[in-house]
Design a protein around this motif. Structure first.
Motif, mmCIF file in Angstrom:
data_model
loop_
_atom_site.group_PDB
_atom_site.id
_atom_site.type_symbol
_atom_site.label_atom_id
_atom_site.label_comp_id
_atom_site.label_asym_id
_atom_site.label_seq_id
_atom_site.Cartn_x
_atom_site.Cartn_y
_atom_site.Cartn_z
ATOM 1 N N SER A 109 56.537 41.470 63.370
ATOM 2 C CA SER A 109 56.540 41.350 61.816
ATOM 3 C C SER A 109 58.024 41.697 61.311
ATOM 4 O O SER A 109 58.186 41.350 60.355
ATOM 5 C CB SER A 109 55.629 42.278 61.116
ATOM 6 O OG SER A 109 55.933 43.684 61.491
ATOM 7 N N LEU A 110 58.784 42.086 62.385
ATOM 8 C CA LEU A 110 60.316 42.453 61.959
ATOM 9 C C LEU A 110 61.049 41.159 61.960
ATOM 10 O O LEU A 110 61.987 41.245 61.487
ATOM 11 C CB LEU A 110 60.658 43.610 62.759
ATOM 12 C CG LEU A 110 60.023 45.000 62.465
ATOM 13 C CD1 LEU A 110 60.482 46.031 63.795
ATOM 14 C CD2 LEU A 110 60.321 45.582 61.133
ATOM 15 N N LYS A 169 56.668 44.195 67.896
ATOM 16 C CA LYS A 169 56.943 43.997 66.555
ATOM 17 C C LYS A 169 57.469 43.019 65.966
ATOM 18 O O LYS A 169 58.373 42.862 65.196
ATOM 19 C CB LYS A 169 58.146 45.092 66.674
ATOM 20 C CG LYS A 169 57.623 46.458 66.831
ATOM 21 C CD LYS A 169 58.806 47.688 66.794
ATOM 22 C CE LYS A 169 58.413 49.102 67.247
ATOM 23 N NZ LYS A 169 59.258 49.833 67.214
ATOM 24 N N GLU A 213 64.735 46.573 68.186
ATOM 25 C CA GLU A 213 64.144 47.690 69.143
ATOM 26 C C GLU A 213 65.474 48.760 69.217
ATOM 27 O O GLU A 213 65.227 49.975 68.920
ATOM 28 C CB GLU A 213 63.616 47.327 70.361
ATOM 29 C CG GLU A 213 62.831 48.614 70.937
ATOM 30 C CD GLU A 213 61.720 49.108 70.282
ATOM 31 O OE1 GLU A 213 61.975 50.384 69.901
ATOM 32 O OE2 GLU A 213 60.647 48.259 69.908
ATOM 33 N N LYS A 220 61.159 50.135 76.054
ATOM 34 C CA LYS A 220 60.335 49.958 74.904
ATOM 35 C C LYS A 220 59.806 48.533 75.173
ATOM 36 O O LYS A 220 60.528 47.534 75.496
ATOM 37 C CB LYS A 220 61.487 49.843 73.908
ATOM 38 C CG LYS A 220 61.998 51.382 73.386
ATOM 39 C CD LYS A 220 61.109 52.267 73.129
ATOM 40 C CE LYS A 220 61.783 53.623 72.692
ATOM 41 N NZ LYS A 220 60.786 54.779 72.286
ATOM 42 N N GLU A 275 51.780 45.151 63.361
ATOM 43 C CA GLU A 275 53.104 44.693 63.833
ATOM 44 C C GLU A 275 53.081 43.504 64.570
ATOM 45 O O GLU A 275 54.158 42.705 64.494
ATOM 46 C CB GLU A 275 53.361 45.975 64.771
ATOM 47 C CG GLU A 275 53.625 47.187 63.719
ATOM 48 C CD GLU A 275 54.117 48.411 64.631
ATOM 49 O OE1 GLU A 275 54.092 48.293 65.700
ATOM 50 O OE2 GLU A 275 54.730 49.115 64.095
ATOM 51 N N GLY A 276 52.062 43.122 65.408
ATOM 52 C CA GLY A 276 52.262 42.299 66.492
ATOM 53 C C GLY A 276 52.245 40.772 65.837
ATOM 54 O O GLY A 276 51.667 40.487 65.033
ATOM 55 N N ALA A 279 64.261 40.468 68.619
ATOM 56 C CA ALA A 279 63.404 41.436 68.980
ATOM 57 C C ALA A 279 64.116 42.747 69.701
ATOM 58 O O ALA A 279 63.867 43.962 69.395
ATOM 59 C CB ALA A 279 62.307 40.890 69.585
ATOM 60 N N THR A 301 61.527 49.910 62.368
ATOM 61 C CA THR A 301 60.019 50.158 62.298
ATOM 62 C C THR A 301 59.219 49.018 61.008
ATOM 63 O O THR A 301 60.131 48.943 60.077
ATOM 64 C CB THR A 301 59.490 51.597 62.063
ATOM 65 O OG1 THR A 301 60.108 52.050 61.124
ATOM 66 C CG2 THR A 301 60.155 52.332 63.444
ATOM 67 N N VAL A 302 58.184 48.928 61.211
ATOM 68 C CA VAL A 302 57.515 48.371 60.142
ATOM 69 C C VAL A 302 57.252 48.994 59.000
ATOM 70 O O VAL A 302 56.950 50.243 59.002
ATOM 71 C CB VAL A 302 56.079 47.435 60.752
ATOM 72 C CG1 VAL A 302 55.547 46.739 59.301
ATOM 73 C CG2 VAL A 302 56.460 46.740 61.693
#
Length: 228
Positions: free
Chosen positions: A83-84, A81, A131, A63, A101-102, A127, A136-137
């Motif tokens: 934004s998480l 990802k 994962e 991933k 997301e990025g 991060a 998920t966003v």
């Protein structure tokens, strides 16, 4: 200019280097030292070094986690990802206005990277864990920020359309939202929504093949044009 003293970490990992990344860094004209420093940090994290999209990319269990890049004004460590992430230091930024997301961290010197090394490691670990947890966003943010009023009205009036739209994949939803929002006038947005209403009800994305002739499903590659 002297960098702040580096925090010493016990190295639990020392991953194998990728020869394509070696060559990429060797041929760089700008940000070579900065990207090599970022690479050193990443190689001591539980990540696999790969070369994707002509850039050093680091994955966990296949991933994508982060990717390195160099631009005119800076080099970046980009989280797929991002934004998480909680971002307590406030150093993550969107690479583009419509990025969902990025998130990226920009650097212009090795000193900046060295000073932020403990923070970078913490962000990378977060991060990886996000994962692994399958996070998920969420779509709530997109609804609040990017749903045009015309679409919200249509969804409120038609439960069937609302269910169909919310059943689309996040990527398909986003493509529609960007297309609808690109229209400047309200009547144009409404016309676009009506035009694609049946496609949404059929569970199709804005670029999905509807004739069944595409050789690159699910997107349409124009194969149907050969019949004309």
């Amino acid at each position: 200019m002297h960098c702040a003293p580096q925090v010493r970490f016990k190295l639990r990992f020392m991953n194998h280097t990728n020869t394509q990344v070696d060559e990429y860094l060797h041929n760089l004209r700008e940000w070579q030292d900065e990207l090599k420093h970022l690479r050193r940090i990443l190689l001591t994290c539980p990540l696999t070094e790969e070369f994707k999209w002509r850039s050093p990319c680091y994955t966990s269990e296949k991933k994508n986690i982060v990717i390195l890049g160099g631009f005119k004004d800076s080099c970046v460590l980009s989280f797929f990802k991002g934004s998480l992430l909680k971002d307590p230091e406030g150093i993550l930024t969107k690479p583009g206005e419509n990025t969902r997301e990025g998130r990226v961290i920009r650097f212009t010197s090795v000193c900046e990277i060295a000073e932020l090394e403990p923070t970078l490691r913490a962000y990378i670990d977060e991060a990886i864990e996000a994962e692994k947890a399958g996070l998920t966003v969420g779509l709530k943010e997109d609804r609040e920020l990017k749903y045009p009023e015309e679409l919200l009205a249509e969804l409120d009036e038609s439960p069937e359309l609302k269910i169909a739209f919310e059943s689309l994949t996040p990527g398909r939803q986003r493509a529609y939202l960007m297309f609808f929002n690109a229209a400047k006038q309200s009547k144009t947005k409404t016309a676009r929504i009506e035009k694609y209403r049946e496609r949404i009800l059929d569970g199709k994305g804005i670029n999905d093949c509807t004739c069944g002739l595409s050789q690159k499903m699910p997107q349409c590659d124009g194969s149907h044009n050969s019949l004309k």
